[in-house]
Design an enzyme around this catalytic site. Structure first.
Site, PDB file in Angstrom:
ATOM      1  N   THR A 126       2.362   6.706   2.679  1.00  0.00           N
ATOM      2  CA  THR A 126       3.606   6.691   3.460  1.00  0.00           C
ATOM      3  C   THR A 126       4.557   5.622   2.970  1.00  0.00           C
ATOM      4  OG1 THR A 126       2.574   7.588   5.456  1.00  0.00           O
ATOM      5  CG2 THR A 126       4.571   6.297   5.750  1.00  0.00           C
ATOM      6  N   SER A 266      13.762   2.433  19.803  1.00  0.00           N
ATOM      7  CA  SER A 266      14.564   1.341  19.231  1.00  0.00           C
ATOM      8  C   SER A 266      13.669   0.245  18.650  1.00  0.00           C
ATOM      9  CB  SER A 266      15.492   0.744  20.288  1.00  0.00           C
ATOM     10  OG  SER A 266      14.751   0.226  21.398  1.00  0.00           O
ATOM     11  N   GLY A 267      12.604   0.683  17.968  1.00  0.00           N
ATOM     12  CA  GLY A 267      11.742  -0.263  17.272  1.00  0.00           C
ATOM     13  C   GLY A 267      12.226  -0.488  15.856  1.00  0.00           C
ATOM     14  N   TYR A 268      11.315  -0.938  14.992  1.00  0.00           N
ATOM     15  CA  TYR A 268      11.672  -1.258  13.607  1.00  0.00           C
ATOM     16  C   TYR A 268      12.351  -0.082  12.912  1.00  0.00           C
ATOM     17  CZ  TYR A 268       8.317  -5.167  13.976  1.00  0.00           C
ATOM     18  OH  TYR A 268       7.655  -6.297  14.343  1.00  0.00           O
ATOM     19  N   GLU A 288      15.770   4.916  24.733  1.00  0.00           N
ATOM     20  CA  GLU A 288      14.623   4.020  24.823  1.00  0.00           C
ATOM     21  C   GLU A 288      13.925   4.188  26.171  1.00  0.00           C
ATOM     22  OE1 GLU A 288      11.692   1.885  24.440  1.00  0.00           O
ATOM     23  OE2 GLU A 288      13.010   1.754  22.667  1.00  0.00           O
ATOM     24  N   ASP A 413      -3.465   1.668   8.891  1.00  0.00           N
ATOM     25  CA  ASP A 413      -2.949   2.271  10.122  1.00  0.00           C
ATOM     26  C   ASP A 413      -4.029   2.985  10.916  1.00  0.00           C
ATOM     27  OD1 ASP A 413      -0.540   1.343   9.273  1.00  0.00           O
ATOM     28  OD2 ASP A 413       0.447   3.293   9.113  1.00  0.00           O
ATOM     29  N   HIS A 549      18.019 -27.764  -1.903  1.00  0.00           N
ATOM     30  CA  HIS A 549      19.355 -27.778  -1.277  1.00  0.00           C
ATOM     31  C   HIS A 549      20.388 -27.297  -2.285  1.00  0.00           C
ATOM     32  CE1 HIS A 549      22.701 -29.109   1.212  1.00  0.00           C
ATOM     33  NE2 HIS A 549      23.215 -29.666   0.126  1.00  0.00           N
TER      34      HIS A 549
END
Length: 569
Positions: A126, A266-268, A288, A413, A549
């Site tokens: 995936t 409304s997730g990632y 949502e 997963d 910096h």
């Protein structure tokens, strides 16, 4: 940890009797003896008991079994001729060639094990083909369009663009597809070049150490790692036609840029595609089910993200509602109809008509066809495979459940521990470490995550709500330190002063509990914090690390120094 490259074939010395099967390099043997590894001590003891001579050339007949165990337990060993034992065709068989399975196969091969990997679709899974990789290509292209169309931002930098900024939809889609193809090709070559057997078939379990391929053949392996991945979850009542109603799989093809698209969730995934669609000129409506938009994020970050990523764009949203029925339309002719039902009362409260609808309601593990019932595994709710901390498959998800076999593992997963590609990769490496006898556990609390919107969101560890609960439960005082991108020279030079970095920590030990960032390159910045958490680095120790910096990394430096009472500038 040894970082040396494998020795050349000429460095391998056959065991007495000329057996190439147990060949081991002089360099590897010397390194093991120098470090006084357990395998060396065991082999030496066996030598003393048997009366054989223990030297640079070992007696294969006397110590073949102990040497085999020793070789598998050492990181430094490479065999000139990798062979599994006569009982098995392979030392390790990996089912699924996504990011997790691919990483497991490479690491197993690096330990001198004979490896095969099954993949019934495309190498890369995936992430490479329908997820992380092509979506970042779309976000990169859409982000350029957004930047070029932001006249106010460009003017502040002394830049103006004459005429409209346009894009070629098909060319953008080709960019995403081309990147996926390139990465997939590279991953395939990385396997075949090492001699790892890539089997173009799906596989299911006959027993913990035997597999049946969809090619009709049976395969045996001493250890099996299941890495089947996941697929988009589509709730009941939603009809997918892959034209006007689609999941992230279909959205990545970018076959159209609808004028108005509804995104369920409304997730990632939903947030990233809202970024793409609005940059390319579409209007978006989020649907949502939870009381708040972006419920999976730290509450403070979500509020700022709402201002930066939603309120300032052509996006509106519904909360506390389910999309209980979604009926596809016909592109350019009839709209998609979405029935909205109140999450509390269960009553239909509205119906939307939009040009397209994307379903981003999470993912489901692809475990149904693994044959887990054949080995006595009861899947957890949602179809996830129960595993212990060593990634070994358990009989069930209940407390005290037994390991099915010390040779059967599940990563990524499919086990549901943390549905992120890099977490799957870490779990694959961990499983192999446990296979070769080096006990290893992935610390999922220190695995970072990111949402690649513009600006990005990244996090690791506990949210502020969870940290407060832990502080109350464990009896310590919670500290919080926040730094602002608007005080960072590099961010201001880029005209990207929006954003914060928040660090949550224990005041008594100065241990970092969580870090949440929204701002330019947040996904890159969070890694320093994740590494510090993983290694137990305290805020005081981190405060004395020197940061370049001017760079964005100084935002983290400011937050760290403020946490321990040091001045920042």
């Amino acid at each position: 940890m040894h970082k040396t490259a494998p020795p050349p074939i000429s460095a391998y010395v056959p065991l007495s009797g000329g057996s190439a099967r147990g060949a081991v390099s002089r360099e590897s043997e010397s390194r093991c003896r120098t470090t006084q590894c357990v395998g060396y001590k065991q082999a030496r003891a066996a030598s003393a008991r048997s009366g054989t001579v223990f030297g640079t050339r070992w007696n294969a007949n006397a110590r073949l079994d102990s040497a085999k165990s020793m070789l598998r337990g050492r990181r430094s060993v490479r065999r000139a001729f990798v062979m599994a034992s006569g009982e098995f065709q392979y030392d390790v068989a990996v089912v699924g060639a996504g990011v997790g399975g691919h990483g497991a196969a490479l690491h197993a091969h690096a330990q001198g094990l004979k490896v095969c990997i099954f993949e019934g679709r495309e190498i890369g899974g995936t992430c490479v083909n329908r997820g992380c990789v092509p979506s970042k290509a779309l976000l990169a292209a859409a982000g350029r369009v957004r930047d070029m169309r932001n006249a106010h931002h460009l003017k502040a930098l002394g830049i103006s663009v004459d005429g409209d900024v346009s894009y070629d939809r098909q060319a953008v889609a080709d960019h995403a597809n081309g990147l996926a193809s390139k990465v997939r090709e590279n991953m395939t070559k990385s396997l075949t070049a090492l001699g790892i057997d890539v089997i173009p078939a799906k596989a299911s379990l006959i027993s913990p150490q035997k597999l049946r391929g969809s090619d009709g053949k049976e395969y045996t392996a001493e250890n099996v790692i299941l890495a089947p991945g996941s697929e988009p979850f589509v709730p009941r009542g939603i009809e997918i036609d892959n034209k006007t109603v689609f999941t992230s799989d279909g959205a990545l093809k970018l076959e159209q840029v609808p004028e108005w698209v509804a995104i369920i969730g409304s997730g990632y995934i939903g947030l990233e595609f809202s970024d793409v669609y609005t940059a390319l000129g579409a209007n978006v409506t989020f649907i949502e089910a939870m009381p708040n938009i972006m419920p999976g994020f730290d509450a403070e970050i979500a509020r700022l993200a709402q201002r930066l990523l939603i309120n300032s764009r052509p996006i509106d949203f519904y909360t506390n509602v389910f999309a209980t029925k979604v009926t596809p339309g016909e592109p350019g002719k009839t709209p998609v109809r979405i029935e909205l039902t109140d999450a509390k009362s269960g009553e239909v409260v509205d119906e939307l008509e939009v040009d397209a609808c994307m379903v981003a309601t999470g993912r489901s593990p692809e475990t149904a066809a693994l044959g887990l019932d054949a080995v006595g595994v009861e899947l957890k709710r949602g179809g996830f495979v129960p595993v212990d901390e060593h990634m070994r498959v358990l009989e069930s998800g209940e407390d005290g459940a037994k390991v099915v076999s010390p040779h059967l593992f599940c990563i990524g997963d499919a086990n549901g521990k943390l549905m992120l590609a890099h977490a799957a990769s870490a779990q694959g490496v961990s499983a192999v470490e446990n296979i070769v006898g080096r006990e290893h556990v992935v610390d999922h609390d220190t695995v970072p995550a990111a949402c690649f919107t513009h600006p990005e969101i990244a996090m690791v560890g506990l949210s502020e709500v969870a940290a407060k609960e832990k502080a109350e439960k464990d009896g310590f005082e919670l500290g919080k330190s926040t730094a602002f991108f608007r005080a960072n020279s590099k961010a201001l030079a880029e005209g990207e002063g929006d954003g914060i970095a928040k660090i949550l920590f224990r005041k008594d030990t100065e241990a970092i509990l969580g870090v949440h960032i929204i701002g330019m390159h947040a996904a890159d910045l969070v890694q320093e914090c994740a590494n510090a958490m993983a290694r137990g680095t305290t805020l005081k120790e981190l405060a004395f690390c020197v940061h370049t910096h001017p760079t964005l990394s100084e935002v983290i430096d400011d937050a760290v120094k403020s946490a321990v009472g040091m001045a920042t500038h």
